[in-house]
Design an enzyme around this catalytic site. Structure first.
Site, PDB file in Angstrom:
ATOM      1  N   GLY A 207     -14.451  -6.182   4.622  1.00 54.28           N
ATOM      2  CA  GLY A 207     -13.363  -5.341   5.099  1.00 54.28           C
ATOM      3  C   GLY A 207     -12.634  -4.687   3.941  1.00 54.28           C
ATOM      4  O   GLY A 207     -13.162  -4.587   2.827  1.00 54.28           O
ATOM      5  N   ASN A 208     -11.417  -4.240   4.202  1.00 53.60           N
ATOM      6  CA  ASN A 208     -10.614  -3.611   3.156  1.00 53.60           C
ATOM      7  C   ASN A 208      -9.142  -3.942   3.381  1.00 53.60           C
ATOM      8  O   ASN A 208      -8.798  -4.677   4.304  1.00 53.60           O
ATOM      9  CB  ASN A 208     -10.858  -2.095   3.116  1.00 53.60           C
ATOM     10  CG  ASN A 208     -10.607  -1.437   4.452  1.00 53.60           C
ATOM     11  OD1 ASN A 208      -9.551  -1.603   5.065  1.00 53.60           O
ATOM     12  ND2 ASN A 208     -11.590  -0.666   4.931  1.00 53.60           N
ATOM     13  N   HIS A 209      -8.298  -3.396   2.544  1.00 49.49           N
ATOM     14  CA  HIS A 209      -6.871  -3.759   2.555  1.00 49.49           C
ATOM     15  C   HIS A 209      -6.026  -2.899   3.497  1.00 49.49           C
ATOM     16  O   HIS A 209      -4.796  -2.998   3.468  1.00 49.49           O
ATOM     17  CB  HIS A 209      -6.293  -3.661   1.142  1.00 49.49           C
ATOM     18  CG  HIS A 209      -6.850  -4.656   0.177  1.00 49.49           C
ATOM     19  ND1 HIS A 209      -6.656  -6.011   0.316  1.00 49.49           N
ATOM     20  CD2 HIS A 209      -7.606  -4.495  -0.938  1.00 49.49           C
ATOM     21  CE1 HIS A 209      -7.252  -6.650  -0.683  1.00 49.49           C
ATOM     22  NE2 HIS A 209      -7.844  -5.756  -1.444  1.00 49.49           N
TER      23      HIS A 209
END
Length: 417
Positions: A207-209
């Protein structure tokens, strides 16, 4: 420090306004609360005084020596009326001044926001519809209420939006008095938000932030500017769903692509604010991947679909109407090949969308923060800087650009008003 006037109408949702008062007092503002007589049947005067730190009156003839019915409205930087009952809005439209709140409304020259709360039948009654339209014509912001549980077993449109949302929109009007014009009525707006999660096994994902805050801010502001909004949300850190917004939850990029393609067919505006993972594992383990003596096994990745470019292709192919406005986002960092804007311009050319919002990311910028800045790039070469401010403020400025170019006469949309 700003002077905030909070009027409280006589509805069961009056108890929620206590959290709105706290929102503004904790931000350092001077808050004066004016309940109606009916409101005091739900929340006592002492509660409002304790939360605001100021005396509370309901009558025009209280504090006559201070001419309170003139001074309170005249000195306010923002007026919020919540819950705004059908009766209270009717009296405001008629210009009544038979209590301290309605008298103060007649002297207020600052932004005024009514937050309606009532049963669905009352909200949809022709008299209420006409009163809301009149208030909006006079430049007053009237929030579209949420849908959900009302009093008793009733459910429907007319629920007071959550205090956090009322506070965010109040902050926006303090920052920018004209931030919520009712200029998107009849438009259908599709927004994506948050990050995608690409599963590795039953417990892990790539995923990412992304927090989703900018996409949620866009959906919230578009709905309060009159649009019928659908929000396709991935992983976010937002505590609740915006009022008057249809929310569809997804996990992966493939799911996001499917929902956006299907729903863009009926949209006047598509805003791709989601942070889509570039890659996904080719295979997903059926059980949790265990540590091994030889270290972790390699993970083979496949490239995720380019959803924004796919939407543009669908429009070019006639699947999505040619008049649909497509807005993209680019989270960029500078490198040896160019700066943030250089990469943004190149991305706009590659994607072929109508507007591209470019954000500089990294070092605590954009992802997960409450504030943002950036640029709006257009296909015809215009570049507009977005000054640093809250993501809600940035959303209002982006929607200004959208409203200026979206074709007139959007498709007929089902609306709560």
């Amino acid at each position: 420090m700003s002077h905030i006037l909070i009027g409280v109408g006589g509805g069961i949702a009056a108890y929620k306004v206590c959290s709105v008062i706290r929102h503004f007092t904790e931000a350092g503002h001077d808050v004066r609360v004016i309940p109606t007589r009916a409101a005091l049947n739900f929340v006592g005067k002492a509660t409002f005084e304790a939360l605001s730190g100021n005396p509370v009156s309901t009558e025009v003839f209280d504090d006559v020596d201070e001419v309170a019915h003139v001074a309170l409205g005249r000195n306010a930087d923002l007026v919020i009326v919540a819950p705004a009952t059908a009766d209270l809005m009717s009296r405001a439209v008629a210009g009544r001044a038979d209590d301290l709140l309605t008298a103060s409304l007649l002297t207020a020259t600052c932004p005024v926001m009514f937050v309606p709360a009532m049963h669905t039948e009352m909200w949809e009654h022709p008299a209420t519809v006409a009163n809301v339209a009149t208030l909006r014509e006079r430049g007053v912001t009237v929030m579209t209420p949420a849908s959900g549980r009302l009093t008793g077993a009733d459910t429907g449109a007319g629920r007071l939006p959550e205090p956090t949302e009322i506070g965010l929109l109040g902050d926006l009007l303090l920052d920018r008095a004209d931030a919520l014009p009712y200029d998107l009525a009849g438009r259908r707006v599709l927004v994506s938000a948050g990050g995608t999660r690409e599963p590795l096994d039953p417990v892990r994902y790539l995923g990412n932030h992304s927090s989703g805050k900018q996409g949620y801010a866009l959906a919230r502001a578009a709905a309060q500017r009159g649009a019928h909004v659908t929000l396709v949300a991935g992983a976010t850190s937002n505590p609740g769903e915006p009022a008057a917004v249809d929310v569809v939850h997804i996990d992966s990029a493939v799911e996001l692509e499917r929902e956006m393609q299907a729903r863009a067919v009926d949209a006047d505006v598509v805003i791709m604010a989601a942070a889509v993972a570039d890659f996904r594992p080719i295979s997903v383990a059926g059980s949790k991947i265990k540590k091994g003596a030889d270290g972790p096994a390699p993970i083979t990745l496949a490239e995720n679909p380019d959803i924004l470019a796919g939407l543009v292709r669908a429009r070019n192919d006639g699947v999505i109407p040619a008049a649909t406005l497509i807005v993209g986002f680019a989270a960029e960092t500078g490198d040896e090949n160019g700066g943030v804007l250089d990469h943004g311009r190149a991305k706009l050319r590659r994607k072929g969308c109508d507007l591209l919002i470019v954000n500089a990311v990294g070092d605590g910028k954009a992802f997960g923060t409450e504030d943002n800045t950036g640029w709006v790039l257009t296909a015809d070469g215009r570049e507009t800087a977005l000054p640093f401010g809250s993501k809600t403020l940035m959303a209002s400025r982006i929607l200004d650009e959208v409203a200026a170019v979206v074709p007139n006469g959007g498709r007929a949309a089902d609306s709560d008003l």
